[in-house]
Design a protein around this motif. Structure first.
Motif, short mmCIF file in Angstrom:
data_model
loop_
_atom_site.label_atom_id
_atom_site.label_comp_id
_atom_site.label_asym_id
_atom_site.label_seq_id
_atom_site.Cartn_x
_atom_site.Cartn_y
_atom_site.Cartn_z
N ASP A 67 -25.73 -2.30 85.30
CA ASP A 67 -26.52 -3.47 85.85
C ASP A 67 -27.36 -4.08 84.90
O ASP A 67 -27.48 -5.31 84.99
N GLN A 68 -27.64 -3.41 83.88
CA GLN A 68 -28.69 -4.16 82.95
C GLN A 68 -27.71 -4.53 81.91
O GLN A 68 -27.18 -4.01 81.16
N ASN A 94 -26.75 2.58 82.52
CA ASN A 94 -27.05 1.69 83.51
C ASN A 94 -26.16 0.39 83.27
O ASN A 94 -26.36 -0.39 82.26
N ARG A 103 -27.30 -6.71 78.15
CA ARG A 103 -27.93 -7.19 77.01
C ARG A 103 -28.21 -8.32 76.42
O ARG A 103 -27.34 -9.23 76.75
#
Length: 253
Positions: A226-227, A224, A229
């Protein structure tokens, strides 16, 4: 001081030769090598032989005497214990075995006869031994064999040279069949790499299979993008200790 004082006959003058005071050097900075000892000795001086002391031997673990740690009895002297003689009572010993030596009555001196007193010589006539010569086992002259004087192995003599006659050889004789001689076609061709410089040799191997991996690895869609951290943050600690007491003032009342 007055000018009439006598200062001696010496007056400043130019030195006749060079002196050490005219040169600027390190002075007694350098140390000459020592003339004593064995290590770092002056090489221009005679060095005496050096001797070393041996090592201290280890203490012996074996004790050869009781030492002063033992208490000697008061009645013990150099010659033994001091006091009156003491005796002990033992049991009665067993009777000894009877003596089997013959007594005076067992001897007969009167039977000695001529064995004791001098007498004339006496001779006896024995029977003739007839069988002594019949059983004589000494070997005669015919029993011994003289070693042979023929052949190369003669004992105690110089042997003459010996020759042996062999059979006729078929190789190279007039009976040899030359038609059985191998021709040029009987010999195989010699590899030139044996008597000449050998050329490099290469081999062709089979094609190796492609590496295959049967494990379940994640593909591009498993990630993913778009995610994001969350970055790691820092926190400030407390300013004072939790065990610090609180001051109560009149304003708080």
């Amino acid at each position: 001081m007055g000018s009439d004082v006598w200062v001696g006959s010496w007056r400043p003058h130019r030195p006749r030769g060079p002196i050490a005071a005219l040169y600027r050097g390190p002075g007694p900075k350098y140390k000459l090598p020592s003339g004593t000892g064995y290590v770092l000795h002056d090489p221009s001086r005679l060095r005496a032989p050096a001797f070393t002391f041996g090592l201290r031997l280890p203490t012996q673990q074996t004790s050869y005497g009781p030492g002063p740690g033992y208490l000697v009895p008061a009645r013990m002297t150099v010659r033994g214990p001091d006091g009156a003689p003491a005796y002990s009572i033992h049991g009665r010993p067993r009777p000894a075995a009877p003596c089997l030596t013959p007594g005076p009555g067992r001897y007969y001196p009167e039977r000695a006869g001529n064995a004791t007193y001098p007498s004339a010589p006496r001779h006896t006539i024995a029977s003739r031994n007839w069988g002594a010569h019949a059983k004589h086992q000494t070997p005669g002259p015919g029993t011994y064999t003289v070693p042979s004087l023929l052949g190369p192995r003669v004992v105690g003599r110089v042997s003459a040279p010996t020759y042996s006659i062999y059979g006729r050889s078929a190789l190279g004789s007039f009976l040899e069949d030359l038609s059985k001689t191998p021709g040029p076609g009987a010999y195989h061709v010699v590899n030139p790499g044996i008597y000449k410089s050998r050329a490099p040799q290469f081999t062709m191997l089979a094609r190796t299979p492609l590496p295959q991996d049967n494990t379940l690895n994640p593909g591009p869609a498993a990630y993913n993008v778009d995610q994001h951290r969350k970055p790691r943050g820092c926190s400030f600690g407390i300013r004072h200790s939790d065990y610090l007491g609180r001051f109560v003032t009149g304003v708080d009342d």
